[in-house]
Structures are given as structure tokens and as C-alpha cells.
Write a protein that holds these residues in place. Sequence first.
Motif, PDB file in Angstrom:
ATOM      1  N   SER A 585       0.564  -1.066  -0.548  1.00 32.22           N
ATOM      2  CA  SER A 585      -0.496   0.391   0.456  1.00 32.22           C
ATOM      3  C   SER A 585       0.664   1.236   0.150  1.00 32.22           C
ATOM      4  N   ILE A 586       0.968   1.833  -1.133  1.00 27.02           N
ATOM      5  CA  ILE A 586       1.273   3.457  -1.113  1.00 27.02           C
ATOM      6  C   ILE A 586       1.132   4.642  -0.276  1.00 27.02           C
ATOM      7  N   LEU A 587      -0.536   4.700   0.286  1.00 21.39           N
ATOM      8  CA  LEU A 587      -0.667   5.470   1.553  1.00 21.39           C
ATOM      9  C   LEU A 587      -0.290   4.965   2.770  1.00 21.39           C
ATOM     10  N   GLU A 588      -0.178   3.450   3.135  1.00 27.00           N
ATOM     11  CA  GLU A 588       0.344   3.001   4.326  1.00 27.00           C
ATOM     12  C   GLU A 588       1.681   3.761   4.495  1.00 27.00           C
ATOM     13  N   GLN A 589       2.539   3.553   3.110  1.00 23.30           N
ATOM     14  CA  GLN A 589       4.047   3.846   3.116  1.00 23.30           C
ATOM     15  C   GLN A 589       3.793   5.248   3.233  1.00 23.30           C
ATOM     16  N   LEU A 590       3.495   6.259   2.277  1.00 23.87           N
ATOM     17  CA  LEU A 590       3.896   7.626   2.552  1.00 23.87           C
ATOM     18  C   LEU A 590       3.195   8.321   4.157  1.00 23.87           C
ATOM     19  N   ARG A 591       2.276   7.284   4.733  1.00 28.03           N
ATOM     20  CA  ARG A 591       1.643   7.887   5.721  1.00 28.03           C
ATOM     21  C   ARG A 591       2.727   7.709   7.219  1.00 28.03           C
ATOM     22  N   ALA A 592       3.810   6.025   7.099  1.00 29.64           N
ATOM     23  CA  ALA A 592       4.726   5.938   8.075  1.00 29.64           C
ATOM     24  C   ALA A 592       5.875   7.018   7.390  1.00 29.64           C
ATOM     25  N   LEU A 593       5.831   7.453   6.473  1.00 23.96           N
ATOM     26  CA  LEU A 593       6.947   8.945   6.336  1.00 23.96           C
ATOM     27  C   LEU A 593       6.751  10.186   6.619  1.00 23.96           C
ATOM     28  N   ASN A 594       5.574  10.178   7.430  1.00 26.08           N
ATOM     29  CA  ASN A 594       4.824  11.547   7.492  1.00 26.08           C
ATOM     30  C   ASN A 594       4.285  11.568   9.135  1.00 26.08           C
ATOM     31  N   ASN A 595       5.427  10.818   9.317  1.00 26.20           N
ATOM     32  CA  ASN A 595       5.793  10.188  10.956  1.00 26.20           C
ATOM     33  C   ASN A 595       4.517   9.332  11.929  1.00 26.20           C
ATOM     34  N   GLY A 596       3.916   8.258  10.396  1.00 23.65           N
ATOM     35  CA  GLY A 596       2.544   8.041  11.126  1.00 23.65           C
ATOM     36  C   GLY A 596       1.413   8.791  11.154  1.00 23.65           C
TER      37      GLY A 596
END
Length: 636
Positions: A585-596
Motif C-alpha cells: 500500500s502506497i498510502l501506508e508507506q507515505l503515512r509512515a514517512l509522515n511520522n505515522g
Amino acid sequence: MIKLIKANIIRYKCIETEQSFDVEDDVTVLVGMNESGKTSILEALAKTQYFENDEKFTFNMIHDFPRKQKKSVDKTGEIPEAVKLEYQVDNNVLHEIYEELGIKPLDNKFSVTYYYDNHWTWKLSWINTLEFMKEKIVSLEFENQDLSSSLQNVSNKSQFKKVLENKNEMGYSEDDIKKLDSLKVFFKDTNSWEKSPIDEFVVCKYLIPNLPKFMYYDDYYSLPSRVSLTKLEENFTDSAKKTAKALLELADIDIETLTKSDNFEEFIAELEATEAIISAELFKYWKTNKNLKILFKIDKKEEIDCYNNTRIVDRILEIRVQNQRTGVSLPLENRSKGFNWFFSFLVWFMKIQEKRDTTYILLLDEPGLNLHAKAQNDLLKFIFDLSNDYQIIYTTHSPFMIETDKLNKVRTVFEKKDGTTISDSVQEKDPNTLFPLQAALGYDLAQNLFVSKKNLLVEGISDLTYLSIISTILEAHGREGLNPEVMIVPVGGADKVATFISLLRGNKLELVCLLDTFTDQSAQSRLNNMVAKQIIKENNILFYHDVIQSDHADIEDLFLKSDYVDLYNKTFDVEIDSTTLTDGSILEQLRALNNGESFNHYRPANYLAKNIQSISFSNESLNNFEKLFKLINKLF
């Protein structure tokens, strides 16, 4: 805190076959026609754990059991079940249990079944007695190893009792006997659970004291204009008199003292002080007329006896409502029923609020039935504000008592040949039952939903934006886009899909659902139920993961990762390297890069809509969307 999560009404009046419905953490709405069984549902719930002793709210086999089934049940000699309630315990209670027992409960849910003779049984399996004893005995550090070993093998009350009976013969030390006696609290003789004594201990100490009590309220509890104080105690079973008594108790007025007094000024002052507190809360929500004021008058009724002596035979509390603009006052019962309901409910509710050690679930039967549509909307705000502290279940057939963005909280009630049916998925075909829900959607919603015979239901606005734009791009390149006859309808989340399908199906519209991979199990369950009842075909439900052949996908995963990251970077003015992202999931990875922290998924879609001329996509992204459109077009 303990919350009700599911109600199972097994047999009660018009409910002839078991009916179940999920109960929301805040507000659950029961919608149905008159005589559909809504009041019976609330009554059945109230009779399980009413907040005060009241014979009216106890199960009665003669009055409450379905009549045509009563004879066959009577012949069996068994006491039938009435209601089964399922609860969930929060972490605070679980932590208290762990602190005392030293062992974590295996579950946080339990159920209680209520019978027609008003006894109840529990079902839970939280603490294994054998495991508990092993942990407990090791921590107590007994000197006598034989005693320690025997206790570690105790799994029920009989085994513990046997060890206890032998304590004087075995010559245990005084310290060991004290430790042994300290375990008696978990194996009391008064307890009845032979095989699960520790579960019973948990029930008695932690669950029963915290079990929510039900408060039922309807129009019959409205305050009367005149109340005989002398006869108030005699007529305590009268619903309206109960509210009057609650008013006096709220004002800290002792009825016995009042009925012996000739001077009422002190009592009127207390009533007016209480009225000021109630009115302050009332006029936060009552917008119809703020010029109203409650007036109290206590009068005495006198008569002359045979000796020509005057004596007081009654004290009368008179309640009037004054319009401060016109100066005119009328008896409370002569003012609007809506105002009377609102004021009376606050009196009743504030009285029970004084009991701080009890949790309540509020059962409101047709609240605000006599209110104007706008006033009903104000009442709705009041109810949802109350739901911050209380679970609320209310019945209605008014579209103005239904919030269109909370349709997933609605349960429909419909009477069929085999009795009342309660549904989570709004599955009734009866147009009269569905009407309040359809009306609640409002004019603007109707304009968006009913303009096309072919409707593609998607979860949000971002789906609508991406699908519309990419379809246009594909068509510009001579490729297949979305059928122009198909209207894309964003429903506001997966949890509302089932409701929208139900409301739309009566209009002979073609429907296809296009959804993200489910993360909400309740939403998935509701949609599966729709398929099982043939309300929508399983083939008419598409998921984005079907297109790219993955386990999980949102619409953003149809883009090549470099395409979506480029769009994301331009939207939020960041510089993320797409080559650092992995499969998944690209959204989960971007969320992780956005400090969760999550981000607004609509913003990249909105950026695309505004800058379409300067943005291009790879052939792989376009292929995925074209594949999706071909699947959708075939279904229509």
C-alpha cells in the motif's frame, strides 16, 4: 466502563423470533412505522436492568410473552429466555482485574441472558481457575510445598474446599494458614459457579457494579400542570407523578415537610433555583422561543369540617409557563407539548445524573415527537452531545430525527407475518419504513443520486475526481474510459455503502460498488449481508485490488508509484524518492514517512484537477485504470 455492543431480543410481545442488532458506542436509531414494534424493543431492554425498582419494568410471562407461543411454552414447564445482551469492557476495568488477580483476562466481552422469571445468567470465559491458582500460589510463597502443590492443582470450588478442610490436620504453619485463608475470597460458599469460581469473582466484584442501567423515557413522563403533593407518594407508580417527584428531589425538597407546612416561600425559592439550572441547559438547544419561563406556585386546598373549623386537606404544586415578552402565563400542559417534553426530560435526566456511581444507557421513545422540524434538529444536537457520556438508543419515524451523515447508526423495525424484524442493513422493501431515511437524505443529496439510471458507488470525493479525470485522459488518447451514462456517486465511506444500496434499490437503478480493500469488519459484514439477502449481486462489487491482483489496494495503488509520489510531492511541497518505496500500500508507506500521521487524500486529487495540463502519467498507470473501466462497463 462497560458498553453494550449487541442486543438479542429472543421473545417479547410482537417479537416472535429472535432479533439481533448491533448497538453503537454513542447513538443507535430505531426507525419504523407506528405499531412496528419500536417501543417493545426499548421496553425489553429496559426490563433487563432498570435504574430503579419498578414493577412496570420487570418481565411478566402473562403480559410480555408472545401470546400465540405462550401455551406451547407453558406445557414445557421451562422458564423462557427474554433478552440476551452482549457487552464489552474497557481497558481500565481490565487493568483493575489484572492488578488484583495478577493474570490478564483472556477476553474483554461477555453476555448476560435475562429470563421471564427475572433471573439472569452470565456467559464469559476470562480467567482459567487452574492458571490463576498457579500464578497466585507461586506469588504467595507457601512454606509447605505439599500445600503449595495441592493449591496449584485446584481448578474448581470442590477441590479448594477439600484443601481447606484439611488445613487443621496437616499441621501447616500459622503464616501458611493465613495465606490459605486469604484465598477464600475467590471461593466463597455463597457463590454458585462450581467450575469457574474466578470468573464468578470477577463478575461479582467488577462487572455487576459497573453494569450499565437503562433509563426509559417517553411522553407519559411529562410534567403535569397541577400535582397533589399530599397524594404524590400514593400515586408514585404514575409516570407523570414520578417526574414531579424527581423535580422536588432535585430541588432538595422533603415532601413530608412540605405537606406539613403552611408557608411555601422557602420551597418555591428552591424550585425556582432548580428551574434556573434546568433552563440554562434547556435554552442551549431550545431555539424556538427563548422568552419562556417556568413559574411555580404552591397552594393549599382547605375545607370546613362539621364543627365549622377550617383545615388544610391538600397542598397543590402548580406549574405554569410564562411568555416574558407578552406577560401571559398558561398551565404547563397548555403550552406546546414539545416544550413540555424537553423541560420534563431534563428534570428526569438531571435527577438520575446525581447518581455518579452508576452508568446509564438512555432509551428514548419517539423523542421530540411534537416538536417542529427545526426544533427536532436542535433536539438531535442535544442527543448527540449527551452521547459523549451515555449510550443512547432512540426510536423515531421522523426524517428530521435522522442525521444523513450517520445513516450507519440506523436500524429499521418492520412488522411481518412472523412478527417484528430488526435490520442493520436497511433491507426492508416496505416504502413506508424506508421513507424517513430517504427523506432525511435531503434535496441536495437526491439531486446527486437520482440523475442517472446507472450509478457507480465509490467511497469518497477523491475516487470521483481520479476516475473522472483519468477517464477523460484515456478517451483523449482513443482508449476506453468510463461509460458516459454512468454516474459516479461518492457515499462518504465504506460503512455507508450498505445503507445507500438499500435506499437506491427501490428506484430500479443499476448499481455497482467500487471499493477500497475493507479494513472495517462491520462495514464488510453489512455488505456481505446484503449479498446474502440478494439485495446486490456479489459480481457487482468491485475492489481496486481486483485490478492490480494484490491483497490490499486503494485507488491510489492503481497509479505507478513514481506517478503518485510525483503528484504527492507537488501537492505537499516535499521531496520523497519513489525508489525508496516497496511493494504494498502506497498510502501506508507515505503515512509512515509522515511520522505515522494520515494526510488528506483529497488534496492530491484536487491538485491534479487544477493542474491537469502540466501532469502526465505512465502507460502502466493508464493501463490499470483502463482495465478497471472495462470491468465496470461490462457490469453495466
